[in-house]
Design a protein around this motif. Structure first.
Motif, PDB file in Angstrom:
ATOM      1  N   MET A  67       0.845  -1.199   0.000  1.00  0.00           N
ATOM      2  CA  MET A  67       0.000   0.000   0.000  1.00  0.00           C
ATOM      3  C   MET A  67       0.879   1.248   0.000  1.00  0.00           C
ATOM      4  O   MET A  67       1.897   1.301   0.682  1.00  0.00           O
ATOM      5  CB  MET A  67      -0.914   0.014   1.232  1.00  0.00           C
ATOM      6  CG  MET A  67      -1.830   1.220   1.316  1.00  0.00           C
ATOM      7  SD  MET A  67      -2.870   1.237   2.823  1.00  0.00           S
ATOM      8  CE  MET A  67      -3.984  -0.112   2.438  1.00  0.00           C
ATOM      9  N   GLU A  68       0.499   2.269  -0.780  1.00  0.00           N
ATOM     10  CA  GLU A  68       1.218   3.521  -0.792  1.00  0.00           C
ATOM     11  C   GLU A  68       1.208   4.155   0.594  1.00  0.00           C
ATOM     12  O   GLU A  68       0.198   4.115   1.292  1.00  0.00           O
ATOM     13  CB  GLU A  68       0.592   4.487  -1.794  1.00  0.00           C
ATOM     14  CG  GLU A  68       0.803   4.112  -3.250  1.00  0.00           C
ATOM     15  CD  GLU A  68       2.233   4.325  -3.693  1.00  0.00           C
ATOM     16  OE1 GLU A  68       2.897   5.210  -3.116  1.00  0.00           O
ATOM     17  OE2 GLU A  68       2.686   3.595  -4.587  1.00  0.00           O
ATOM     18  N   LYS A  69       2.333   4.764   0.944  1.00  0.00           N
ATOM     19  CA  LYS A  69       2.457   5.364   2.267  1.00  0.00           C
ATOM     20  C   LYS A  69       1.340   6.363   2.542  1.00  0.00           C
ATOM     21  O   LYS A  69       0.763   6.398   3.637  1.00  0.00           O
ATOM     22  CB  LYS A  69       3.823   6.034   2.382  1.00  0.00           C
ATOM     23  CG  LYS A  69       4.082   6.740   3.697  1.00  0.00           C
ATOM     24  CD  LYS A  69       5.465   7.376   3.684  1.00  0.00           C
ATOM     25  CE  LYS A  69       5.672   8.277   4.879  1.00  0.00           C
ATOM     26  NZ  LYS A  69       6.998   8.944   4.831  1.00  0.00           N
ATOM     27  N   GLN A  70       0.985   7.192   1.547  1.00  0.00           N
ATOM     28  CA  GLN A  70      -0.020   8.228   1.747  1.00  0.00           C
ATOM     29  C   GLN A  70      -1.425   7.659   1.940  1.00  0.00           C
ATOM     30  O   GLN A  70      -2.321   8.361   2.392  1.00  0.00           O
ATOM     31  CB  GLN A  70      -0.021   9.216   0.583  1.00  0.00           C
ATOM     32  CG  GLN A  70       1.228  10.097   0.524  1.00  0.00           C
ATOM     33  CD  GLN A  70       1.437  10.876   1.808  1.00  0.00           C
ATOM     34  OE1 GLN A  70       2.334  10.583   2.592  1.00  0.00           O
ATOM     35  NE2 GLN A  70       0.590  11.868   2.032  1.00  0.00           N
ATOM     36  N   ASN A  71      -1.612   6.397   1.594  1.00  0.00           N
ATOM     37  CA  ASN A  71      -2.926   5.764   1.775  1.00  0.00           C
ATOM     38  C   ASN A  71      -3.075   5.092   3.135  1.00  0.00           C
ATOM     39  O   ASN A  71      -4.149   4.574   3.458  1.00  0.00           O
ATOM     40  CB  ASN A  71      -3.166   4.732   0.672  1.00  0.00           C
ATOM     41  CG  ASN A  71      -3.284   5.379  -0.702  1.00  0.00           C
ATOM     42  OD1 ASN A  71      -3.746   6.512  -0.819  1.00  0.00           O
ATOM     43  ND2 ASN A  71      -2.850   4.662  -1.731  1.00  0.00           N
ATOM     44  N   LEU A  72      -2.009   5.106   3.905  1.00  0.00           N
ATOM     45  CA  LEU A  72      -2.070   4.511   5.233  1.00  0.00           C
ATOM     46  C   LEU A  72      -2.743   5.485   6.211  1.00  0.00           C
ATOM     47  O   LEU A  72      -2.751   6.700   5.989  1.00  0.00           O
ATOM     48  CB  LEU A  72      -0.660   4.198   5.724  1.00  0.00           C
ATOM     49  CG  LEU A  72       0.100   3.111   4.951  1.00  0.00           C
ATOM     50  CD1 LEU A  72       1.553   3.057   5.415  1.00  0.00           C
ATOM     51  CD2 LEU A  72      -0.574   1.753   5.111  1.00  0.00           C
ATOM     52  N   PRO A  73      -3.275   4.980   7.306  1.00  0.00           N
ATOM     53  CA  PRO A  73      -3.892   5.882   8.296  1.00  0.00           C
ATOM     54  C   PRO A  73      -2.842   6.651   9.074  1.00  0.00           C
ATOM     55  O   PRO A  73      -1.663   6.285   9.123  1.00  0.00           O
ATOM     56  CB  PRO A  73      -4.645   4.915   9.219  1.00  0.00           C
ATOM     57  CG  PRO A  73      -3.855   3.639   9.141  1.00  0.00           C
ATOM     58  CD  PRO A  73      -3.386   3.564   7.710  1.00  0.00           C
ATOM     59  N   VAL A  74      -3.277   7.748   9.680  1.00  0.00           N
ATOM     60  CA  VAL A  74      -2.469   8.439  10.676  1.00  0.00           C
ATOM     61  C   VAL A  74      -2.840   7.845  12.026  1.00  0.00           C
ATOM     62  O   VAL A  74      -4.012   7.882  12.430  1.00  0.00           O
ATOM     63  CB  VAL A  74      -2.742   9.953  10.672  1.00  0.00           C
ATOM     64  CG1 VAL A  74      -2.033  10.623  11.853  1.00  0.00           C
ATOM     65  CG2 VAL A  74      -2.290  10.577   9.355  1.00  0.00           C
ATOM     66  N   VAL A  75      -1.880   7.277  12.707  1.00  0.00           N
ATOM     67  CA  VAL A  75      -2.135   6.683  14.021  1.00  0.00           C
ATOM     68  C   VAL A  75      -2.082   7.782  15.077  1.00  0.00           C
ATOM     69  O   VAL A  75      -1.127   8.562  15.140  1.00  0.00           O
ATOM     70  CB  VAL A  75      -1.133   5.567  14.339  1.00  0.00           C
ATOM     71  CG1 VAL A  75      -1.136   5.237  15.833  1.00  0.00           C
ATOM     72  CG2 VAL A  75      -1.471   4.318  13.544  1.00  0.00           C
ATOM     73  N   VAL A  76      -3.127   7.837  15.891  1.00  0.00           N
ATOM     74  CA  VAL A  76      -3.201   8.763  17.019  1.00  0.00           C
ATOM     75  C   VAL A  76      -3.137   7.923  18.293  1.00  0.00           C
ATOM     76  O   VAL A  76      -3.947   7.015  18.480  1.00  0.00           O
ATOM     77  CB  VAL A  76      -4.507   9.578  16.991  1.00  0.00           C
ATOM     78  CG1 VAL A  76      -4.570  10.520  18.193  1.00  0.00           C
ATOM     79  CG2 VAL A  76      -4.635  10.359  15.687  1.00  0.00           C
ATOM     80  N   VAL A  77      -2.184   8.206  19.156  1.00  0.00           N
ATOM     81  CA  VAL A  77      -2.033   7.446  20.397  1.00  0.00           C
ATOM     82  C   VAL A  77      -2.791   8.162  21.506  1.00  0.00           C
ATOM     83  O   VAL A  77      -2.440   9.277  21.898  1.00  0.00           O
ATOM     84  CB  VAL A  77      -0.549   7.297  20.781  1.00  0.00           C
ATOM     85  CG1 VAL A  77      -0.418   6.398  22.012  1.00  0.00           C
ATOM     86  CG2 VAL A  77       0.255   6.738  19.619  1.00  0.00           C
ATOM     87  N   GLY A  78      -3.856   7.534  21.992  1.00  0.00           N
ATOM     88  CA  GLY A  78      -4.622   8.093  23.096  1.00  0.00           C
ATOM     89  C   GLY A  78      -5.957   8.674  22.679  1.00  0.00           C
ATOM     90  O   GLY A  78      -6.015   9.554  21.817  1.00  0.00           O
ATOM     91  N   ALA A  79      -7.037   8.177  23.294  1.00  0.00           N
ATOM     92  CA  ALA A  79      -8.389   8.674  23.010  1.00  0.00           C
ATOM     93  C   ALA A  79      -8.842   9.616  24.112  1.00  0.00           C
ATOM     94  O   ALA A  79      -9.923   9.494  24.673  1.00  0.00           O
ATOM     95  CB  ALA A  79      -9.373   7.506  22.877  1.00  0.00           C
ATOM     96  N   GLY A  80      -7.965  10.573  24.439  1.00  0.00           N
ATOM     97  CA  GLY A  80      -8.334  11.635  25.359  1.00  0.00           C
ATOM     98  C   GLY A  80      -8.816  12.848  24.597  1.00  0.00           C
ATOM     99  O   GLY A  80      -9.056  12.779  23.380  1.00  0.00           O
ATOM    100  N   PRO A  81      -8.951  13.986  25.253  1.00  0.00           N
ATOM    101  CA  PRO A  81      -9.499  15.172  24.595  1.00  0.00           C
ATOM    102  C   PRO A  81      -8.730  15.604  23.358  1.00  0.00           C
ATOM    103  O   PRO A  81      -9.328  15.890  22.317  1.00  0.00           O
ATOM    104  CB  PRO A  81      -9.437  16.237  25.701  1.00  0.00           C
ATOM    105  CG  PRO A  81      -9.474  15.463  26.972  1.00  0.00           C
ATOM    106  CD  PRO A  81      -8.727  14.201  26.696  1.00  0.00           C
ATOM    107  N   VAL A  82      -7.404  15.652  23.437  1.00  0.00           N
ATOM    108  CA  VAL A  82      -6.623  16.139  22.300  1.00  0.00           C
ATOM    109  C   VAL A  82      -6.482  15.055  21.227  1.00  0.00           C
ATOM    110  O   VAL A  82      -6.515  15.349  20.029  1.00  0.00           O
ATOM    111  CB  VAL A  82      -5.257  16.660  22.775  1.00  0.00           C
ATOM    112  CG1 VAL A  82      -4.401  17.101  21.593  1.00  0.00           C
ATOM    113  CG2 VAL A  82      -5.456  17.834  23.728  1.00  0.00           C
ATOM    114  N   GLY A  83      -6.348  13.806  21.638  1.00  0.00           N
ATOM    115  CA  GLY A  83      -6.282  12.726  20.657  1.00  0.00           C
ATOM    116  C   GLY A  83      -7.547  12.621  19.825  1.00  0.00           C
ATOM    117  O   GLY A  83      -7.497  12.468  18.598  1.00  0.00           O
ATOM    118  N   LEU A  84      -8.701  12.703  20.476  1.00  0.00           N
ATOM    119  CA  LEU A  84      -9.966  12.632  19.748  1.00  0.00           C
ATOM    120  C   LEU A  84     -10.168  13.872  18.880  1.00  0.00           C
ATOM    121  O   LEU A  84     -10.720  13.785  17.779  1.00  0.00           O
ATOM    122  CB  LEU A  84     -11.123  12.466  20.730  1.00  0.00           C
ATOM    123  CG  LEU A  84     -11.169  11.114  21.456  1.00  0.00           C
ATOM    124  CD1 LEU A  84     -12.245  11.125  22.527  1.00  0.00           C
ATOM    125  CD2 LEU A  84     -11.414   9.972  20.463  1.00  0.00           C
ATOM    126  N   ALA A  85      -9.709  15.032  19.348  1.00  0.00           N
ATOM    127  CA  ALA A  85      -9.779  16.233  18.519  1.00  0.00           C
ATOM    128  C   ALA A  85      -8.902  16.074  17.282  1.00  0.00           C
ATOM    129  O   ALA A  85      -9.289  16.486  16.176  1.00  0.00           O
ATOM    130  CB  ALA A  85      -9.345  17.460  19.325  1.00  0.00           C
TER     131      ALA A  85
END
Length: 451
Positions: A1-19
């Motif tokens: 898979m092309e790099k740009q088609n991969l997801p951005v991983v966000v670590v943590g489902a707190g206020p800033v992570g969910l934002a």
């Protein structure tokens, strides 16, 4: 898979992570939020009993509100102050629910690296995607490929120790059954029983310590033989209790006045210039020993409130540029140095200050502040707006400042738990820390979270 088609991983489902996830969705980029806990805002839920210094108007993110609007979500009264529990249940969990499968629970990040490259290797480094190593709730392991990583995991999981040198005091770990690192929830019967009729040492000098002293003083007024011993590494001066009635943060000033009252009314005694070196057992009680050899009378419990620090262990294979003192990004550190700035004098910042030698990895929210103690949720939301704009290639938006933080008015609030007059923001705006009285993430205060 092309790099740009991969997801951005966000670590943590707190206020800033969910934002961050909400802003990524708005930009047409797929997020994948990895949360170690079983629900959104796990760290925030740990201080559900604490009321933030910031009102609702300052703890919700615009992109998140857009995602929530079609679900019939109603924004709470912007002038009222939520507790941590309110924030989690009425905003953060609904936001995570809207994101659906883009949030994974029970996923603990144990490592992040460039695929096939440890931190030494230069060749082809930036062309490689990231590989994010996780442990699942059932004990399994997975590897997830990502185009970028946004670490919003906060600092709540790593509280500062009792030892004055930043390392646990001798005997601190073995005394863990009588040592706590959070402001106690004395409305919980089991927690109340732990401190009622007991002698408790409170180590720390910030808003968290003020809150603990105020709560223990209230308990002392109801339960005989309850007493607090306030351990201060420095002496008591004009600034020890904050600004009092002149404090630009009315709630912080009120907390300081309550801490002063606890001492003056005899519910707490202060011990100054005490830098803890060791914790010794005296039967079922503890004796704190200072570097200068002083020994305190035995206490039953110790509450350590000496701040928080970032967990950088799972980022060890990435090339991060961190300030040697604060463990914050090098360009951000001078802006948040607590020796110079308060929350109202830290101007909004974004991708420029949050970038590292390792391209496309960002520490945001309370974690971006490293060991600095004060943080605004609004600042975190501006951080991720800028970062996600940069990831989308919109560099003009990434460099643009879309948040104005006045030096006064943004730093007032409640913070006095459920006192009748503390739930509206008629005297000012929001706070510096998340939870306000517990410097944490996310944030935080200090957590976790931000506030």
């Amino acid at each position: 898979m092309e790099k740009q088609n991969l997801p951005v991983v966000v670590v943590g489902a707190g206020p800033v992570g969910l934002a961050a996830a909400a802003h990524l969705v708005e930009r047409g980029i797929e997020p994948l939020v990895l949360e170690a806990g079983a629900s959104a805002a796990t760290a925030v839920r740990d201080w559900a009993h604490v009321r933030l210094f910031s009102p609702w108007a300052e703890v919700t993110d615009p992109a998140a509100e857009k995602l929530l609007a079609p679900t019939g979500w109603l924004r709470p009264d912007g002038a009222t102050y939520p507790t941590g529990g309110d924030w989690a249940e009425r905003y953060l969990q609904p936001l995570a629910d809207v994101l659906g499968d883009q949030v994974r629970y029970g996923a603990t990040v144990t490592g992040v690296a460039r695929a096939g490259r440890d931190r030494i290797v230069d060749s082809g480094r930036e062309e490689q995607p990231f590989t994010v190593h996780i442990e699942t709730a059932d004990g399994g392991e997975e590897r997830i490929a990502a185009r970028a990583v946004i670490d919003a995991s906060g600092t709540w999981s790593v509280p500062g120790p009792m030892g004055a040198n930043g390392i646990p005091a001798l005997g601190e770990k073995s005394a863990s059954d009588h040592v706590a690192y959070r402001v106690p929830d004395l409305k919980d019967p089991a927690v109340r029983a732990r401190y009622a009729g007991k002698r408790t040492a409170v180590v720390g000098s910030g808003a968290s310590a003020f809150t603990a002293l105020a709560l223990l003083a209230d308990l002392a007024g109801e339960e005989a033989d309850t007493h607090a011993v306030w351990i201060l590494r420095r002496g008591i001066g004009d600034a020890t209790y904050g600004g009092g009635e002149a404090d630009q943060l009315p709630a912080r000033g009120a907390l300081g006045l309550r801490a002063r009252a606890a001492v003056e009314q005899g519910y707490a005694s202060a011990v100054t210039g005490f830098r803890t070196e060791a914790v010794e057992r005296d039967g079922d009680r503890l004796v704190l020993v200072a570097e200068d050899g002083r020994r305190l009378d035995a206490v039953d419990e110790v509450v350590v409130l000496t701040g928080f620090r970032p967990d950088l262990t799972f980022l060890s294979e990435l090339r991060l540029g961190l300030d040697e003192r604060l463990q914050a990004p090098t360009a951000l550190a001078p802006l948040i140095d607590p020796n110079v700035h308060s929350c109202g004098t830290v101007y909004p910042h974004g991708v420029r200050e949050l970038s590292h030698p390792e391209q496309d990895v960002y520490l945001v929210g309370m974690k971006s502040y490293g060991r600095a103690p004060t943080f605004l949720a609004m600042t975190g939301y501006e951080q991720v707006r800028s970062v996600t704009a940069a990831l989308a290639g919109d560099h003009e938006a990434a460099e643009r400042v879309e948040l104005t933080l006045p030096e006064t008015g943004v730093c007032g609030g409640a913070g006095l738990f459920d006192e009748p007059d503390a739930a509206r923001s008629d005297e000012g705006g929001g706070c510096c820390a998340a939870p306000a009285t517990l410097q944490i993430g996310i944030g935080t205060p200090a957590s976790p979270g931000g506030c």
